[in-house]
Motif scaffolding. Sequence first.
Motif, short mmCIF file in Angstrom:
data_model
loop_
_atom_site.label_atom_id
_atom_site.label_comp_id
_atom_site.label_asym_id
_atom_site.label_seq_id
_atom_site.Cartn_x
_atom_site.Cartn_y
_atom_site.Cartn_z
N ILE A 1 60.73 -25.26 -31.74
CA ILE A 1 60.87 -26.24 -30.67
C ILE A 1 59.81 -25.99 -29.60
O ILE A 1 59.19 -26.92 -29.07
N TYR B 1 57.49 -28.77 -27.84
CA TYR B 1 57.98 -29.12 -26.51
C TYR B 1 56.94 -28.78 -25.44
O TYR B 1 56.88 -29.41 -24.40
N ASP C 1 56.38 -33.98 -35.63
CA ASP C 1 57.67 -34.56 -36.01
C ASP C 1 58.41 -33.68 -37.00
O ASP C 1 59.64 -33.61 -36.99
N ASP D 1 60.12 -30.94 -35.09
CA ASP D 1 61.22 -31.53 -34.34
C ASP D 1 62.41 -31.80 -35.27
O ASP D 1 63.55 -31.40 -35.00
N THR E 1 65.68 -29.51 -34.73
CA THR E 1 66.81 -30.11 -34.01
C THR E 1 67.88 -30.66 -34.95
O THR E 1 69.06 -30.55 -34.65
#
Length: 453
Positions: free
Chosen positions: A99, A103, A382, A385, A389
């Motif tokens: 992340i 991020y 992506d 991510d 997540t």
Amino acid sequence: MGDKAQFGSKLGLIAATVGSAVGLGNVWRFPAEAQANGGAAFLIIYIACVFILGVPVMVSEFALGRAGRSDAIGSFKNIGAAKPWWAVGALAICASYMILCFYMVVAGWTIEYLWASITGSLYDLAAGTSLESSFTQKMQSMIQGSTDPLISTYFVILINIGVLVVGVQKGIERLSNTLMPVLFLVLIIMCCVSLSLPGAAEGVKDFLSPDFSKINSSVVLNALGQAFFSLSLGMGILITYSSYFPNSTKLTKTALTVSLLDLLVAVMMGLVIFPAIASFNLKDASLEGTTLVFVTLPEVFQMMPWTRLWSVLFFLLLTVAAVTSTISIAEVSVAFVSDRFKISRIKACLVTMLPIFVFSTICSMSLSGDSFLKIGGVSVFDFLDNVATNILLPVVSIGVCVYMGWFAPKGIMNDEISNYGSVSSHPAPAIILIIRYVAPLLIALVLISYFMN
Ligand code: PFF
């Protein structure tokens, strides 16, 4: 254990934990989800997810971290977890590192927009094009650009290093104590301004009028996923931060306070965004996260008097929310490296953060249209991510619940929740019931539904 870092005050540890929880999840995910999924009907389900499931899972992460007094892996080991269990902590560290890579890039965008708002360059628009397409072009050139996004990403990484090197109390806690009041103040100002715009009531109605017909099982699972992401569960952050909680910290009260403040920010964000959009007749504009923040809202600011003031305040809020979250997630790896390899914080910060320069560069470059940096057909950004997540976070949360509910040393949840008997009335039995049966089952459904879609 004598030299183990600790937060210095109750307010400081709450500010740091809220700093982690309040992030882009509150600003650009929650309002759009609420509006698309039944307004107040979604809000009711979201609140139920936060307090019935989120708080008990948060308390178990706290109990694990404070009893183990170490990083996400070390805490499992220190309370005597049998062999495979510490792998849950390892997965949390992997998820948090993944992340962190993307991020940092997003936090960089927020700083880039803050800077462009301060200088006013965000509002130097080409004549003859609509506001929407001008801002869309600006956003695309930011996301897909080659140098500017990298410079701001590196700037965020340097801020992280600067804060983390200084330590838990003097770095993380002091920063959170300063920035969280700023965030709340800016949010209150923006809420008042937005709610006093002509036609604001229409926007409040769009955001909050309940539409129970939209509620179905996938909306419930969405709400649960959003609640867990927003509370920073399953990332190892809360295990790491609670290892710095003093023994006197009341875990349930802390979890309730953090969750309430996180919820408050999400709802207030909706009350900033929807009245403004309704007032300027932008109801058909996209609410998808990046477009909402980098296109629709600048359009709103452009149409308001004092454009730059509102723009600076909003992107300041966004930057504070993003940067305090990156710091909390970077601390997961820093704590792990320094605990495991018994090296100083400075060395641990460098070992952890220097590779992030490379990985976040790859993430940022993978977004440009013709990039070859793809995994399975999607950009590296992506991919990280999605895997972190949608897959790792639920797996870690299930692992923490099952371990703390069924396998942890007997009485540990009760002892931690009651501060070894000094808190007389506490909800330990209810929390244990939820993390044993309800939470793992429902989180497993979120995970399964991801694979079915
Ligand atoms: N609770 C955070 C949010 O809502 O954005 C989740 C988070 C994401 C924390 C990324 C930290 C982070 F680096």
